[in-house]
Design an enzyme around this catalytic site. Structure first.
Site, PDB file in Angstrom:
ATOM      1  N   ARG A 275      -4.607  15.175   5.182  1.00 42.79           N
ATOM      2  CA  ARG A 275      -5.078  13.852   5.618  1.00 42.79           C
ATOM      3  C   ARG A 275      -4.438  13.517   6.950  1.00 42.79           C
ATOM      4  NH1 ARG A 275      -6.591   8.439   3.789  1.00 42.79           N
ATOM      5  NH2 ARG A 275      -5.229   6.996   4.873  1.00 42.79           N
TER       6      ARG A 275
ATOM      7  N   HIS B 110       0.836  -1.204   0.000  1.00 49.04           N
ATOM      8  CA  HIS B 110       0.000   0.000   0.000  1.00 49.04           C
ATOM      9  C   HIS B 110       0.870   1.253   0.000  1.00 49.04           C
ATOM     10  CE1 HIS B 110       0.734  -1.289   4.156  1.00 49.04           C
ATOM     11  NE2 HIS B 110       0.655  -0.021   4.510  1.00 49.04           N
TER      12      HIS B 110
END
Ligand code: GA4
Length: 327
Positions: A270, A260
């Protein structure tokens, strides 16, 4: 101020064309009886799934998120008093010890509550006590969920006793880590419109299991078996679960440790918080005999200490398990 310096070598990646997984990101409702079979399927196929009805109180989540935001809003010079993240503390752009760089700042923390007094950065000042209690409340709830999920995995795989995996996280010596990542919005994405700047470069997690929760900003992507990347739509009220390298080994490759990465977002910042559940350092990481059924182990024998040592010298994108595969 979070800004690019001319000497920092950032990586850029092509935008994901395909943004959704054909059948969607597997979603598991922990309160439903089919949870264990859905979890096993997702771990075999992707090494990744989303969890709802997870039992972590929204209040514990919001409190930690707001403490973390207060920390990251401080001037750099104040935050740096909590660094470097070696092994625990504040880190900025530089990830690990081998030169990886990303558009991210973070806190790496020990989850062992007894040790937190020494490792919690003094930069929290008068707020250290508050931060510690909010952190402990969150990590206890997430660890409980991690153990429930690991028990469901064992049940779904027909392994007994069902605590084979969870006992490693519950051990007093469990080497688990907690990380809060803050990815500031990055309006200047790079040389080409088709590209995104890397926030956190591609990798697999070395531990057993990782539980990630983020705010509603996109950027998280996972890699499918064919090497293509898909974006995972953010969902601030759910948790995302990653199979780690150690669980791949313990299931003799049946579960997949998911690759990932995070790409920077041009407009919104974020914030993600990840609990990495790891075994005690002395633990032997090897396939469970009941999963071998006459098959050979795909891996050489090693302890978590040996794997962790080799991991920390590697680059983020390296295939770390490769060194431990039997040929
Ligand atoms: C990935 C998972 C966790 O964030 C982490 C990371 C660690 C670090 O940030 O220091 C590593 C990375 C992670 C794997 C390879 C090595 C070590 C950075 C790096 C280049 C805390 C972990 O345990 O392994």
């Amino acid at each position: 101020m979070f800004s690019k310096s001319p000497t920092e070598q950032y990586t850029y990646v092509r935008n994901c064309k395909q943004t959704t997984f054909p059948s969607g990101i597997p979603m598991v409702d922990l309160s439903k009886p089919d949870a264990k079979s859905l979890i096993v399927n997702a771990c075999e196929e992707l090494g990744f799934f989303k969890v709802i009805n997870h039992g972590v109180p929204m209040e514990a989540i919001s409190k930690l998120e707001s403490e973390a935001m207060d920390f990251f809003s401080m001037p750099l010079i104040e935050k740096q008093k909590a660094g470097p993240a070696n092994p625990f503390g504040y880190g900025n752009k530089s990830i690990g010890r081998s030169g990886d760089v990303g558009w991210v700042e973070y806190l790496l923390l020990n989850t062992n509550q007894e040790h937190n007094s020494s490792t919690l950065p003094s930069a929290f000042g008068h707020n250290t006590e508050k931060f510690r209690s909010v952190l402990n409340e969150y990590t206890s709830a997430v660890k409980k969920m991690a153990c429930e999920i690991l028990d469901l995995m064992a049940e779904g795989l027909n392994i007994q006793p069902k605590n084979v995996f969870s006992k490693l996280l519950l051990d007093k010596q469990s080497d688990s880590v907690f990380r809060v990542n803050h990815y500031p919005a990055c309006p200047d994405q790079g040389p080409d419109d088709e590209e995104n700047m890397i926030g956190f470069g591609e990798h697999t997690d070395p531990q057993i299991i990782s539980l990630l929760r983020s705010n509603n900003t996109s950027g998280f992507q996972i890699s499918l078996r064919d090497g293509s990347w898909i974006s995972v739509p953010p969902d601030h009220s759910s948790f995302f679960i990653n199979v780690g390298d150690s669980l791949q080994v313990m299931t003799n490759g049946r579960f997949r440790s998911v690759r990932h990465r995070v790409v920077a977002n041009g407009f919104k910042s974020r914030l993600s918080m990840i609990y990495f559940g790891g075994p005690p350092l002395s633990e032997k990481i090897a396939p469970l005999p009941s999963l071998m059924k006459g098959k050979e182990s795909l891996y050489k024998e090693f302890t978590w200490f040996e794997y962790k040592n080799s991991t920390y010298g590697s680059r983020l994108a390296d295939n770390r398990l490769g060194l431990f595969e039997r040929i």
